[in-house]
Design a protein around this motif. Structure first.
Motif, PDB file in Angstrom:
ATOM      1  N   TYR A  44       4.898  16.683  31.246  1.00 17.67           N
ATOM      2  CA  TYR A  44       3.516  16.516  30.781  1.00 17.67           C
ATOM      3  C   TYR A  44       3.517  15.575  29.590  1.00 17.67           C
ATOM      4  CZ  TYR A  44       3.139  20.920  33.306  1.00 17.67           C
ATOM      5  OH  TYR A  44       3.214  21.888  34.264  1.00 17.67           O
ATOM      6  N   ILE A  45       2.362  15.006  29.303  1.00 17.69           N
ATOM      7  CA  ILE A  45       2.172  14.260  28.060  1.00 17.69           C
ATOM      8  C   ILE A  45       1.094  15.006  27.295  1.00 17.69           C
ATOM      9  CG2 ILE A  45       1.486  12.091  26.997  1.00 17.69           C
ATOM     10  CD1 ILE A  45       2.599  10.689  29.486  1.00 17.69           C
ATOM     11  N   ASN A  46       1.426  15.432  26.076  1.00 12.52           N
ATOM     12  CA  ASN A  46       0.473  16.253  25.322  1.00 12.52           C
ATOM     13  C   ASN A  46      -0.531  15.399  24.562  1.00 12.52           C
ATOM     14  OD1 ASN A  46       1.729  15.439  22.933  1.00 12.52           O
ATOM     15  ND2 ASN A  46       2.713  17.410  22.556  1.00 12.52           N
ATOM     16  N   ALA A  47      -1.389  16.044  23.801  1.00 11.56           N
ATOM     17  CA  ALA A  47      -2.493  15.365  23.102  1.00 11.56           C
ATOM     18  C   ALA A  47      -2.030  14.381  22.034  1.00 11.56           C
ATOM     19  CB  ALA A  47      -3.428  16.398  22.478  1.00 11.56           C
ATOM     20  N   VAL A  48      -0.819  14.541  21.537  1.00 11.63           N
ATOM     21  CA  VAL A  48      -0.309  13.600  20.528  1.00 11.63           C
ATOM     22  C   VAL A  48       0.698  12.634  21.154  1.00 11.63           C
ATOM     23  CG1 VAL A  48      -0.793  15.053  18.529  1.00 11.63           C
ATOM     24  CG2 VAL A  48       1.403  15.263  19.687  1.00 11.63           C
ATOM     25  N   HIS A  49       0.581  12.452  22.467  1.00 13.13           N
ATOM     26  CA  HIS A  49       1.352  11.463  23.225  1.00 13.13           C
ATOM     27  C   HIS A  49       2.853  11.718  23.211  1.00 13.13           C
ATOM     28  CE1 HIS A  49      -2.441   9.424  23.412  1.00 13.13           C
ATOM     29  NE2 HIS A  49      -2.497   9.399  22.105  1.00 13.13           N
ATOM     30  N   ARG A  50       3.243  12.991  23.208  1.00 19.25           N
ATOM     31  CA  ARG A  50       4.663  13.332  23.310  1.00 19.25           C
ATOM     32  C   ARG A  50       4.940  13.843  24.718  1.00 19.25           C
ATOM     33  NH1 ARG A  50       5.238  16.029  17.528  1.00 19.25           N
ATOM     34  NH2 ARG A  50       5.488  14.106  16.365  1.00 19.25           N
ATOM     35  N   VAL A  51       6.088  13.478  25.230  1.00 13.94           N
ATOM     36  CA  VAL A  51       6.500  13.936  26.550  1.00 13.94           C
ATOM     37  C   VAL A  51       7.018  15.362  26.425  1.00 13.94           C
ATOM     38  CG1 VAL A  51       8.113  13.553  28.437  1.00 13.94           C
ATOM     39  CG2 VAL A  51       7.023  11.607  27.341  1.00 13.94           C
ATOM     40  N   ILE A  52       6.500  16.242  27.269  1.00 17.23           N
ATOM     41  CA  ILE A  52       6.875  17.657  27.265  1.00 17.23           C
ATOM     42  C   ILE A  52       7.550  17.972  28.600  1.00 17.23           C
ATOM     43  CG2 ILE A  52       6.018  20.027  27.094  1.00 17.23           C
ATOM     44  CD1 ILE A  52       5.614  18.329  24.533  1.00 17.23           C
ATOM     45  N   VAL A  53       8.801  18.436  28.514  1.00 20.03           N
ATOM     46  CA  VAL A  53       9.566  18.788  29.710  1.00 20.03           C
ATOM     47  C   VAL A  53       9.906  20.274  29.639  1.00 20.03           C
ATOM     48  CG1 VAL A  53      11.658  18.360  31.056  1.00 20.03           C
ATOM     49  CG2 VAL A  53      10.564  16.474  29.827  1.00 20.03           C
ATOM     50  N   PRO A  54       9.449  21.059  30.598  1.00 23.32           N
ATOM     51  CA  PRO A  54       9.837  22.478  30.616  1.00 23.32           C
ATOM     52  C   PRO A  54      11.355  22.605  30.780  1.00 23.32           C
ATOM     53  CG  PRO A  54       7.987  22.084  32.090  1.00 23.32           C
ATOM     54  CD  PRO A  54       8.508  20.742  31.668  1.00 23.32           C
ATOM     55  N   ARG A  55      11.981  23.374  29.935  1.00 27.92           N
ATOM     56  CA  ARG A  55      13.432  23.556  29.973  1.00 27.92           C
ATOM     57  C   ARG A  55      13.884  24.060  31.346  1.00 27.92           C
ATOM     58  NH1 ARG A  55      16.989  23.193  26.300  1.00 27.92           N
ATOM     59  NH2 ARG A  55      15.439  23.124  24.640  1.00 27.92           N
ATOM     60  N   ALA A  56      13.087  24.924  31.960  1.00 28.77           N
ATOM     61  CA  ALA A  56      13.444  25.490  33.255  1.00 28.77           C
ATOM     62  C   ALA A  56      13.615  24.406  34.322  1.00 28.77           C
ATOM     63  CB  ALA A  56      12.392  26.500  33.697  1.00 28.77           C
ATOM     64  N   VAL A  57      12.876  23.312  34.199  1.00 28.84           N
ATOM     65  CA  VAL A  57      12.958  22.236  35.186  1.00 28.84           C
ATOM     66  C   VAL A  57      14.346  21.603  35.180  1.00 28.84           C
ATOM     67  CG1 VAL A  57      12.078  19.936  35.788  1.00 28.84           C
ATOM     68  CG2 VAL A  57      10.495  21.753  35.180  1.00 28.84           C
ATOM     69  N   VAL A  58      14.892  21.346  34.018  1.00 29.75           N
ATOM     70  CA  VAL A  58      16.200  20.690  33.948  1.00 29.75           C
ATOM     71  C   VAL A  58      17.351  21.679  34.065  1.00 29.75           C
ATOM     72  CG1 VAL A  58      15.372  18.669  32.715  1.00 29.75           C
ATOM     73  CG2 VAL A  58      16.180  20.636  31.433  1.00 29.75           C
TER      74      VAL A  58
END
Length: 87
Positions: A45-59
């Motif tokens: 995801y890309i959050n409201a402050v333009h940071r990439v968010i990756v759920p730890r469970a995915v990796v």
């Protein structure tokens, strides 16, 4: 090294995963990271402050219960980010 129990990867971990630590070609870092993650098939995801968010469970190979991740173009549109304004 202790195991990280955070729900999401840290910005440093995202940079390590993608190989992208800063933007290039006049493009914002988050766009470059997002494109790399899309090529790798990693849900994020890309959050409201333009940071990439990756759920730890995915990796870590765990099920997130989120189902199949959306395609890349849909992911960027859904973030609400005005990509043209960043370039």
């Amino acid at each position: 090294m202790s195991a990280n129990t955070s729900t999401f990867l840290t910005p440093e971990e995202v940079a390590e995963l993608t190989g992208v630590r800063k933007g290039s070609g006049g493009r914002h870092r988050s766009i470059c990271q997002s494109e790399q993650l899309l090529q790798m098939g990693i849900h994020h995801y890309i959050n409201a402050v333009h940071r990439v968010i990756v759920p730890r469970a995915v990796v870590e190979g765990q099920s997130t219960g989120a189902g199949k991740p959306p395609s890349g173009s849909h992911l960027l549109k859904r973030s609400g980010m005005n990509i043209a304004a960043i370039r």
